[in-house]
Design a protein around this motif. Structure first.
Motif, PDB file in Angstrom:
ATOM      1  N   HIS A  70      33.169  17.424  18.283  1.00 55.91           N
ATOM      2  CA  HIS A  70      32.366  17.254  19.494  1.00 55.91           C
ATOM      3  C   HIS A  70      31.825  18.569  20.035  1.00 55.91           C
ATOM      4  CE1 HIS A  70      36.070  17.989  22.059  1.00 55.91           C
ATOM      5  NE2 HIS A  70      35.179  18.501  22.864  1.00 55.91           N
ATOM      6  N   HIS A 227      30.374  24.515  24.088  1.00 53.32           N
ATOM      7  CA  HIS A 227      31.381  24.682  23.039  1.00 53.32           C
ATOM      8  C   HIS A 227      31.183  23.658  21.945  1.00 53.32           C
ATOM      9  CE1 HIS A 227      33.436  21.617  25.580  1.00 53.32           C
ATOM     10  NE2 HIS A 227      34.057  21.222  24.480  1.00 53.32           N
ATOM     11  N   THR A 229      33.716  21.788  18.783  1.00 52.50           N
ATOM     12  CA  THR A 229      35.138  21.526  18.598  1.00 52.50           C
ATOM     13  C   THR A 229      35.437  20.956  17.227  1.00 52.50           C
ATOM     14  OG1 THR A 229      35.165  20.977  20.948  1.00 52.50           O
ATOM     15  CG2 THR A 229      37.116  20.361  19.684  1.00 52.50           C
ATOM     16  N   GLN A 267      44.148  19.171  23.004  1.00 52.49           N
ATOM     17  CA  GLN A 267      43.040  20.131  22.928  1.00 52.49           C
ATOM     18  C   GLN A 267      43.454  21.505  23.418  1.00 52.49           C
ATOM     19  OE1 GLN A 267      41.104  17.282  25.648  1.00 52.49           O
ATOM     20  NE2 GLN A 267      39.208  18.096  24.803  1.00 52.49           N
ATOM     21  N   GLU A 303      36.560  25.383  20.949  1.00 56.24           N
ATOM     22  CA  GLU A 303      37.671  24.493  21.279  1.00 56.24           C
ATOM     23  C   GLU A 303      38.171  23.857  19.993  1.00 56.24           C
ATOM     24  OE1 GLU A 303      37.990  20.966  24.637  1.00 56.24           O
ATOM     25  OE2 GLU A 303      36.693  20.684  22.912  1.00 56.24           O
TER      26      GLU A 303
HETATM   27 NI    NI Z   1      35.489  19.697  24.557  1.00 59.87          NI
END
Ligand code: NI
Ligand code: OOG
Length: 483
Positions: A70, A227, A229, A267, A303
Motif C-alpha cells: 500500500h 509512503h 509499504t 505495522q 513503512e
Molecule cells: Ni501505511
C-alpha cells in the motif's frame, strides 16, 4: 485505432510499479528499507512454517512478494477526493471502510481504495490509504480561511488525466493499452513530490503552527505520496535491524503482538525524512531577493506491514478489549517510568505487555474458527474424491468433514487498516503537536461519502461474503462430485 481494452488489474499493476520506481528514486532511504525487508524475508522463507507456507510458495513463484502492498496520500478538498475515486475505479480499486482519525487529534477522515475481489487481490493487492482534510475541525478561523483559499486555487490533476478518466467512463470504465499507459504517466504527476510550495513561508509557518498535517496538505501543489509499504514476513526482525542499516525506526510496532496465528495487521515505519522546499517569495521583484525562499519539510517515509487473518465482529471486539487493557497497562508503566525520569515505553516493553494481554486471544486456527473469531475460506480437499461414501451418504456436519480431512480451511487475509495504528503512524511522522487545535466532533461519514460521490464499501461484509461463497462452492462441488 486500438480498440482492445486492458483490464483494470493491469492498470493497477502498472500504476503500482510506476509509483514504486518513482518513490525509490525520490526517497533513497526507502530503497534501503526495501533491501532490508528482502533480506529478512529471504531468511524467514528459509525456515518458514505456519499457514502461509503454501501461499508463500505461490507468491514466490509468481514473484509477487516484492510488490508493494500500500501507499498513502492526503488531499485537501472534496473535489480532489471525488476525482481520485473516479481514477482509482479504473484500476478496480474501491473505497473500503471509513476511518475517523479525529479521535486521535488528527483533522482528517479516510478510506482505503483497494481491489475487492479475491482474484484482483491475488493479481496485485495494492491499496491507497487516502485521507481528506477536515477544515471544519480546525479551531482557528483564520487558518481555516487561509487554507480554504489556497486549496480552492489549486488543481492537483493534469488536464490529460481528467480527459482520460472521462474517456474511460464513456467506454464503460475501460481503456486500451496506449491510453492506460498515458493515464498512469499523467497520474504520476499528482503523486510525485513537488518541492515548489504553493504558499509563502509565512503562510506555511502559520498552517504548521495550527497543525502540521494542515501544512502538509495545503502548502503543496499536489498530494505527494507520503509512503509506500512492502510486506514483511517478520516485522520484529525488520524493526530490530533498522538501526544496523542507519534507518531511524518508528518507536514502536503498531497493532497486535507476534502470534502463532497472525491476526489483522502489524505495522512500523521509519521517521519521515527532512526535505528542502522552496516557498513563494512575497517580494519577487525587490532587488536582492531570490525568487524562491528555502525551507524544510518532513512528510515522506517508508513503512512495512505484516498481515494476518481477518476477524469477525466478535474477533474485532475481543481485539479492541485486549488492546485497551494493554494500553492501560502501558500507560501505567509509562507514568511510573517517566516519574522516575525514564524514557517513554520502548518497543520491547510494549510487545511484552501485548503478549501478556493477548494470551486471552485463542491462538490456534481451529479455535479461532470454532469460536467464530476469524474468517476462513473452505476448500474441498483433494482427498475428497477418494471418499465416495460422502457424496451419496447423509449430510454431515462441516466440522466432521474437516476432521476427516475432506475439507481444508484457509485463513482469509485482512486487507484493511486499523484506525488506531494509522493514527500511530501519522503521529510518528508529524512531530510533536504542541497545540490542541482539533475539535473532537466525531465522525462525518456522510460528509466524506458526499465528497467521494459514493458510499464506502463495508470491509467486514466482503470477508463474510468470501467465506460464505467458498462454503457454497465447496458444498456444491461435493454434492455434484465435481472435483
Ligand atoms: Ni501505511
Ligand atoms: C497515512 C497513515 C496511515 C497506515 O498504514 O495505517 C497508514 C498517512 O500518514 O497519511 O498509511
Amino acid at each position: 485505432m486500438n480498440t482492445s481494452f486492458v483490464t483494470p488489474d493491469w492498470i493497477r499493476s502498472r500504476f503500482c510499479s510506476a509509483l514504486s520506481s518513482m518513490y525509490r528514486s525520490e526517497v533513497p532511504l526507502y530503497g534501503d528499507l526495501v533491501q532490508l525487508v528482502d533480506e529478512v524475508n529471504a531468511g524467514a522463507i528459509a525456515n518458514h512454517k505456519g499457514f502461509e507456507g503454501e501461499e508463500l510458495k505461490r507468491e514466490m513463484e509468481e514473484n509477487r512478494l516484492k510488490v508493494e502492498r500500500h501507499g498513502a496520500i492526503r488531499v485537501g478538498k472534496p473535489s480532489e477526493l471525488h476525482t481520485l475515486r473516479r481514477l482509482f475505479a479504473l484500476m478496480a480499486m474501491s473505497p473500503v471502510n471509513y476511518y475517523d482519525l479525529s479521535v486521535a487529534g488528527l483533522p482528517v477522515h479516510a478510506t482505503a481504495f483497494r481491489p475487492i475481489t479475491p482474484d484482483s487481490l491475488t493479481i496485485n493487492p495494492f491499496r491507497v490509504f487516502t485521507s481528506l482534510l477536515r477544515l471544519d475541525l480546525i479551531t482557528d478561523a483564520r487558518v481555516r480561511q487561509v487554507a480554504y483559499e489556497h486549496l480552492e486555487k489549486r488543481e492537483i490533476f493534469r488536464k490529460e488525466t481528467i480527459e482520460l478518466v472521462d474517456k474511460a467512463e464513456a467506454q464503460g470504465g475501460l481503456l486500451n493499452e496506449e491510453d492506460a499507459v498515458m493515464l498512469v504517466e499523467h497520474a504520476m504527476e499528482t503523486f510525485r513530490w513537488q518541492s515548489d510550495a504553493l504558499v509563502e513561508k509565512e503562510v506555511y509557518d502559520e498552517l504548521k503552527e495550527a497543525h502540521s498535517l494542515v501544512a502538509d496538505v495545503v502548502a503543496f501543489r499536489g498530494p505527494h505520496i507520503n509512503h509506500l509499504t512492502p510486506r514483511t514476513l517478520d516485522i520484529d526482525a525488520v524493526q530490530a535491524r533498522m538501526p544496523e542499516k542507519k534507518i531511524e525506526s518508528k518507536h514502536v510496532i503498531e497493532g497486535p503482538p507476534h502470534r502463532f496465528c497472525p491476526i489483522l495487521l502489524r505495522q512500523t515505519s521509519f521517521q519521515a525524512v527532512q526535505e528542502p522546499i522552496y516557498f513563494l517569495n512575497p517580494n519577487p521583484n525587490k532587488p536582492g531577493h531570490d525568487d524562491k525562499v528555502l525551507g524544510f519539510h518532513r512528510a515522506r517515509f517508508g513503512e512495512i506491514e505484516q498481515r494476518g487473518v481477518a476477524l469477525t465482529p466478535e474477533g474485532v471486539a475481543l481485539y479492541h478489549r485486549l488492546m485497551e487493557q494493554a494500553e492501560q497497562e502501558l500507560a501505567r508503566i509509562s507514568t511510573d517510568v517517566q516519574f522516575a525520569g525514564g524514557k517513554p515505553v520502548d518497543n520491547a516493553t510494549r510487545q511484552r505487555v501485548l503478549q501478556e494481554c493477548f494470551t486471552a486471544f485463542p491462538d490456534s486456527w481451529e479455535e479461532l474458527r470454532a469460536r467464530r473469531l476469524a474468517y476462513f475460506r473452505y476448500v474441498r480437499s483433494s482427498q475428497a474424491t477418494r471418499r465416495p461414501s460422502l457424496m451419496n451418504g447423509n449430510p454431515q456436519p462441516i466440522d466432521m468433514l474437516i476432521n476427516q480431512g475432506l475439507i481444508r480451511v484457509e485463513p482469509i487475509v485482512y486487507e484493511d487498516f486499523l484506525p488506531a495504528s494509522a493514527a500511530g503512524i501519522f503521529h510518528s511522522n508529524l512531530g510533536d503537536l504542541k497545540h490542541l487545535t482539533v475539535q473532537k466532533s466525531g465522525p462525518d461519514q456522510e460528509g466524506f461519502e458526499n465528497a467521494l460521490g459514493a458510499k464506502v464499501v463495508d470491509g467486514d461484509a466482503l470477508y463474510q461474503a468470501q467465506q460464505l461463497e467458498s462454503m457454497t462452492a465447496m458444498l456444491e462441488s461435493m454434492r455434484t462430485n465435481v472435483a
